[in-house]
Design an enzyme around this catalytic site. Structure first.
Site, PDB file in Angstrom:
ATOM      1  NE  ARG A 185     -20.280  20.666 -18.390  1.00  0.00           N
ATOM      2  CZ  ARG A 185     -21.058  20.135 -17.451  1.00  0.00           C
ATOM      3  NH1 ARG A 185     -21.865  19.135 -17.760  1.00  0.00           N
ATOM      4  NH2 ARG A 185     -21.018  20.596 -16.232  1.00  0.00           N
ATOM      5  NE  ARG A 194     -25.649  14.785 -24.554  1.00  0.00           N
ATOM      6  CZ  ARG A 194     -25.327  14.276 -23.361  1.00  0.00           C
ATOM      7  NH1 ARG A 194     -24.172  14.601 -22.818  1.00  0.00           N
ATOM      8  NH2 ARG A 194     -26.130  13.470 -22.725  1.00  0.00           N
ATOM      9  CD  GLU A 251     -27.446  14.945 -14.503  1.00  0.00           C
ATOM     10  OE1 GLU A 251     -27.148  13.827 -14.958  1.00  0.00           O
ATOM     11  OE2 GLU A 251     -26.603  15.771 -14.111  1.00  0.00           O
ATOM     12  CB  SER A 264     -25.825  16.356 -10.638  1.00  0.00           C
ATOM     13  OG  SER A 264     -24.963  15.386 -10.136  1.00  0.00           O
ATOM     14  NE  ARG A 319     -29.402  18.740 -20.105  1.00  0.00           N
ATOM     15  CZ  ARG A 319     -28.865  17.535 -19.970  1.00  0.00           C
ATOM     16  NH1 ARG A 319     -29.148  16.781 -18.926  1.00  0.00           N
ATOM     17  NH2 ARG A 319     -28.038  17.090 -20.874  1.00  0.00           N
TER      18      ARG A 319
END
Length: 420
Positions: A258, A273, A345, A348, A385
Site C-alpha cells: 500500500r 501503518r 483496527e 475488518s 499489524r
RNA sequence: GGAGAGCUGUCCGAGCGGCCGAUGGAGCUGGUCUUGAAAACCAGUGAAGUGAAAGCUUCCGUGGGUUCGAAUCCCACGCUCUCCGCCA
C-alpha cells in the site's frame, strides 16, 4: 454493481442507501434515465439488425438477376445498423458509467453517518494494567531485537522494516495458527498472486476509491495488490460455481502493498501503518440469502483468532458513510493498544452481497437450474499489524513479552521473548 | 527476448464467407429394458440482454476491421504449448 431490477423497481431504496452513505443521491435518477435510454436504443438497434439479417439471407438465396437490387437495399440497411449499433453501445456505456458509481445498497441495521457514527457491538477481554510505564511496540521491537526499522528505511525508505529473529518467527507462527484455524473451519488455503491485471483491479473496485493507494508497474501494466481479496474475488471471475454443497471458502495468504498516500504524518512510529505487510484473508462465495449468516460466521472466526492471541478487543458495526463502495455492511474488530490508550483496527469483515459478484460476473445455479448472481464476503484473519497488539498487551516490566499459549507450538514451545 | 503451433459449449473435437449457436463423441439428466445394476437403445442437455409473451438480438480467447453477410478473411492484443536464448 447494484441490481438493475432493484434500480428499476425501487429506485427510492437505492436513493435511501446513497443518502445513508452520505453519497450522491442524484446518481440514482441519472441511472434510471440512462437505463431507459439504453433500452430504447437497444430495441431500435435490434429491430434493424433483425431486418438486416433477413435481408442478408435474402441476398444469399437470391438468383443472379435479383441480386443487385437486394444488395443495394442490404447495403443501405447495413449502414443504418452500424449507426444504431454505435448509438446502442454508447448508451450502454453511458448507463454503466453512472451505474458503476452507485455504491452497494446498505443493509438495514447499518448505522447512518460517517466514521465516528459506528455502533459498538461488544467489548471482549480485559485490558491489561501495568505497574510500570508500558512501552510501545517500536521500543519493544528494538529492545527485543525483533523489529529493525532503521535498516528497513535504509534499504526501502519510510514505512519499511525488517522483522527479525523471534519477530519474524512470531509472524509466521501467527499466520500458521490462523491458517490451521481456517482449515479446520473448512477454508481452502490459497497463496495468491500479488500482481494483477488492470481489469481485475477495476473489477474488484479498487481502482476507483483506492486508486492513489496502489502501486503500479507501468512497464508491465500490472498492479501490486493491497490485499489478497483482489485475487480471491477474481479467482472465480466469469464462472458459474457450484454452491449446492455449501459456500466456497478460501483463506488467502499474501504480502500486501500500500502506498499510504495521504496518510503522511499519521502513525509514523513502528509498524502500524506500513507499505508492505502480510495478511491472511478469509473469502466466502455463498448464496445471497445466506450472506448475513456467513458474515456473522466470519466475525466469529475473527474473534476466535483474537482470543487465541489473548487480545482485548471491541467489535464495531461500521456506519454507512465509512463503508467501502462494495460493502453492504462491515464489522471491524479493534484490539486494545496500551501505548495509545485506544483501540486500533486489526480485522475488518465486509458483506458485499451480490455487488462485487455482479461486476466480476460470478454466478451459481439455483435449484431450478437457473443462474443467479452469488454473494461474496471477506474478512481479515491475521496481519502483521497484530504483532503491535500482541507485543504491547503481553509485555512485562523488563521489556520481555509473554507469547500467547496458542502460538507457542508454532515457536518450538518458546514462552517468552526476552531482551538480549 | 527470438521462432513456431494453437485457443470452438462441462470435456474432447469437427467446421466450405450465407443452409452454423454451431457436426460428432464423452459426460450429465430423464426414460425403455432389468429383481437390481451394468450394457444397449430413445430423448433432453450453453450463456447473456431485451420483451407481458411469441419472439428478437448477442456470444466460437479479447478488441478492432473487411463484407449485404464472419467461428471462417485481415490487424492488434491476451493466454497455452514446443524449441532456442537468458536467469537472483
Amino acid at each position: 454493481m447494484i441490481d438493475l431490477n432493484l434500480l428499476r423497481d425501487n429506485p427510492d431504496a437505492v436513493k435511501a442507501s446513497q443518502r445513508a452513505r452520505l453519497a450522491d443521491e442524484t446518481l440514482v435518477d441519472q441511472a434510471v434515465a440512462a437505463d431507459a435510454a439504453y433500452r430504447k436504443a437497444l430495441a431500435e438497434f435490434e429491430q434493424q439488425r433483425a431486418e438486416q439479417n433477413k435481408s442478408a439471407k435474402a441476398v444469399g438465396a437470391a438468383s443472379p438477376e435479383q441480386r443487385p437490387a437486394l444488395l443495394a437495399e442490404a447495403q443501405a440497411l447495413a449502414a443504418k445498423v452500424k449507426e444504431l449499433e454505435a448509438a446502442a453501445s454508447a448508451a450502454s456505456e453511458a448507463r454503466d458509467q453512472v451505474l458503476w458509481k452507485i455504491e452497494n445498497v446498505v443493509l438495514s441495521g447499518v448505522p447512518t453517518g460517517g466514521e465516528d457514527d459506528f455502533e459498538l457491538v461488544k467489548e471482549v477481554g480485559t485490558k491489561p494494567t501495568f505497574a510500570f510505564e508500558p512501552r510501545d511496540h517500536q521500543e519493544l521491537g528494538e529492545i527485543l531485537d525483533i523489529i529493525d526499522i532503521p535498516r528497513g528505511t535504509k534499504i526501502a525508505g519510510t514505512r519499511f522494516y525488517f522483522l527479525k529473529g523471534w519477530g519474524a518467527r512470531l509472524e509466521l507462527a501467527m499466520m500458521s495458527l490462523a491458517l490451521d484455524q481456517a482449515a479446520a473451519a473448512g477454508f481452502t488455503a490459497l497463496i495468491t498472486p500479488t500482481l494483477v491485471r488492470p481489469e481485475i483491479m477495476a473489477g474488484t473496485g479498487f481502482l476507483g476509491e483506492h486508486a492513489d493507494e496502489i502501486y503500479y508497474l507501468e512497464k508491465d501494466d500490472l498492479y501490486l495488490t493491497g490485499t489478497s481479496e483482489v485475487a480471491l474475488a477474481g479467482y472465480h471471475r466469469d464462472e458459474i460455481v457450484d454452491l449446492s454443497h455449501g459456500p466456497l471458502r478460501y483463506a488467502g495468504w499474501s504480502t500486501c502493498y500500500r502506498r499510504e498516500a495521504g496518510s503522511g504524518g499519521k502513525d509514523t512510529r513502528g509498524i502500524l501503518r506500513v507499505h508492505q505487510f502480510n495478511k491472511l484473508e478469509m473469502f466466502s462465495y455463498c448464496l445471497p440469502e445466506h450472506a448475513e449468516a456467513e458474515h456473522a460466521k466470519l466475525l466469529a472466526w475473527q474473534e476466535q483468532m483474537l482470543q487465541a492471541c489473548e487480545l482485548p478487543y471491541r467489535v464495531i458495526n461500521t456506519a454507512a458513510g465509512d463503508l467501502g463502495s462494495s460493502a453492504a455492511a462491515k464489522f471491524d474488530a479493534e484490539a486494545w493498544v496500551p501505548s495509545q490508550n485506544t483501540y486500533r483496527e486489526l480485522t475488518s469483515t465486509s458483506n458485499c452481497t451480490t455487488f462485487q459478484a455482479r461486476r466480476l460476473n460470478m454466478r451459481y445455479r439455483n435449484e431450478a437450474g437457473k443462474t443467479e448472481t452469488l454473494a461474496t464476503l471477506n474478512g481479515t484473519l491475521a496481519t502483521t499489524r497484530w504483532l503491535v497488539a500482541i507485543l504491547e498487551n503481553h509485555q512485562q516490566a523488563d521489556g520481555s513479552v509473554v507469547i500467547p499459549k496458542a502460538l507457542r507450538p508454532y515457536l518450538g514451545g518458546q514462552e517468552v521473548i526476552s531482551p538480549k
